[in-house]
Design an enzyme around this catalytic site. Sequence first.
Site, short mmCIF file in Angstrom:
data_model
loop_
_atom_site.label_atom_id
_atom_site.label_comp_id
_atom_site.label_asym_id
_atom_site.label_seq_id
_atom_site.Cartn_x
_atom_site.Cartn_y
_atom_site.Cartn_z
CG ASP A 358 -1.83 1.17 1.32
OD1 ASP A 358 -2.73 1.26 0.47
OD2 ASP A 358 -1.65 2.02 2.21
CD GLU A 410 -2.59 2.42 -3.40
OE1 GLU A 410 -3.71 2.94 -3.51
OE2 GLU A 410 -1.91 2.50 -2.36
#
Length: 676
Positions: A358, A410
Amino acid sequence: MPPTRKNAPDAAKKAAAAPKKKAPAAAGPVKTAKAGRPDKAVKTAGPPAAGPSSAGHPVETHLYFFHEGSDCRAYEFMGAHPGRRDGAEGWLFRVWAPEAKAVSLIGDFNGWDRRKHPMSKISVGVWELFAAGLEEYASYKYAVQTRQGIWLEKADPFAFHTETRPHTASKTADITGYAWGDGEWAASRGGVYDRPMNIYEMHLGSWRRGLGNETLTYRDLAEQVPEYVAGMGYTHIELMPVMEHPLDMSWGYQVTGYFAPTSRFGTPKDFMYFVDRCHQAGLGVLLDWVPAHFPKDGFGLAAFDGSFCYEYSEPSRREQPDWGTLVFDYGRNEVRSFLMSSALFWMDFYHADGLRVDAVASMLYLDYGRKNDYIPNIHGGRENLEAVSFFRKLNEQVFAAYPHALMMAEESTAWPMVTKPAYLGGLGFNFKWSMGWMNDTLHYMKLDPIYRQHNHNDLTFSMMYAFSENYILPLSHDEVVHGKCSLIGKMPGYYADKFAGVRAYLGYMMAHPGKKLTFMGIEFGQFIEWCEAQSLDWHLLDVDMHQKLQSYVRELNQLYRRSSQLWENDHDWEGFSWIVSGDYQGNTIVFARYDNSGREMLCAFNFSPLARDGYRVGTAEPGCYRERLNSNDSRHGGWGKVNDYLMYTQEVPCHGRPHSLMFDLPPLSAVYLERE
């Protein structure tokens, strides 16, 4: 991407959106990063000989690599482990607190009295204690005395299990001995680039709930999720963070337990059972992992020993202002060991097939969310060189241990070579989320069709950089929250038009180069935005149009899996050819996909509300085609205009090709034609 604890709606937004109209630097598929295991790496000075740790490896060897920054399995000796000493059963505890004056073990077994179980320092900052007579699932913390003499009560950073929020103590847990039944799955794993990958992203706490809105347990979910997701034709599930976190509204992205599956849904072995059942159903299991930042909760990592232990000491780097969280110090050796050990832990003990990392952009840029309030790196740039080094080392070690793992970034900017190996100068991931594709195409789909002709580039620009990285096309949770509307809610027009728009868009997504990810609820047309505090609206399946959309997605997923043209050449121009890219006035595009043997799938899309009857498309060779998918089929909720016959080419030049094919292209539709 995590929402802010103080202001959840605003901080879920990406601070650095993918730049448009600028293609990333060229790169090809990563095959496997090459690296040695950390315990076999060549060192300038060998670790000292020593006695065994709780895991059977020398303590001093672990300590050497931990302090050196290359221990990828520090959890073997840090934290709490069952064992025996001097004939007594008990638990061996170790914790890193380099600036502490004293550390004690406290818990329900000693009345939380820090005088009863003082710990001893065994290295530069590592404290140890063997506590006899403790039972499994005993609650405990560390009492840490700072240099100023203040006592802090901290949860174990390496704890394998925790109390359930709002309680914050760690719990002893023996996570060894689970009898896995996924051997067949493990044996079947191979290369990841030339295989289908269609990921179902889900949040365990809100996928489905009980009659009283209570959350299901890992074992409840194990009986329902694999059957449903595999039955829908997906290849993997991706779980929003299951690592322990105190606040439900953070969705798991503000982690306090980097080695503990959340106790909201059960015990560690319950989670193992869930993963095991998914594998037995043929589903890969991917986990969201958050090394970018951590919350300021007093019981957690923040100022762990009174000093800046896990976070940066430099004020300009210490906090992520967008989220009100602290940033890991990627230049500190022990922090690198901690994070790399967490990544490997989920693969070692929970058989995770990969990690979606993330907020990578927030780690790569020193000025992320800080505007001009940052100190440049040694070269005067804004790149965080320590984070770059960390990613390269992390991915080398993961792929050395698990060559077929998925490490997905990401990363929302045009940082080059994200999916190139570290030895070639890349970050070493093997996939990257295509945020630019997502932003462009959703912008296009939200427009009234009359305005789409002026934004045709939103549909086609992604092919300018589609093969510069190994991409995953994401329709994630971030796109269906905080006023952005659900996917079906974004679609313009009347009720039936919205369903037609979703069917056409998903058909386009499935044919576009790149692996796929969709968030739960999209598959049956969830109308309201996702909320972590309640179940998906499964009652919508009592409505005919929602049933038909779900059936369409199932058929689309299954067609994708059995059509090698749609995934075998996902990262190479050999697998893609434009046929119609400039029909902006008709809101129409057509392209062909090819597998390694040259088999063709012709994919046509009409994003206007007008039918294109007798639509002519150029072909390179003569032959016949059969329709494999038509989103306008009445079975799927369309008005039933299909091409249910063999279509033969004609010797009529079109689109620069010597032959052509005619077929009907219904309004707001996706049509797949396979060459026979």
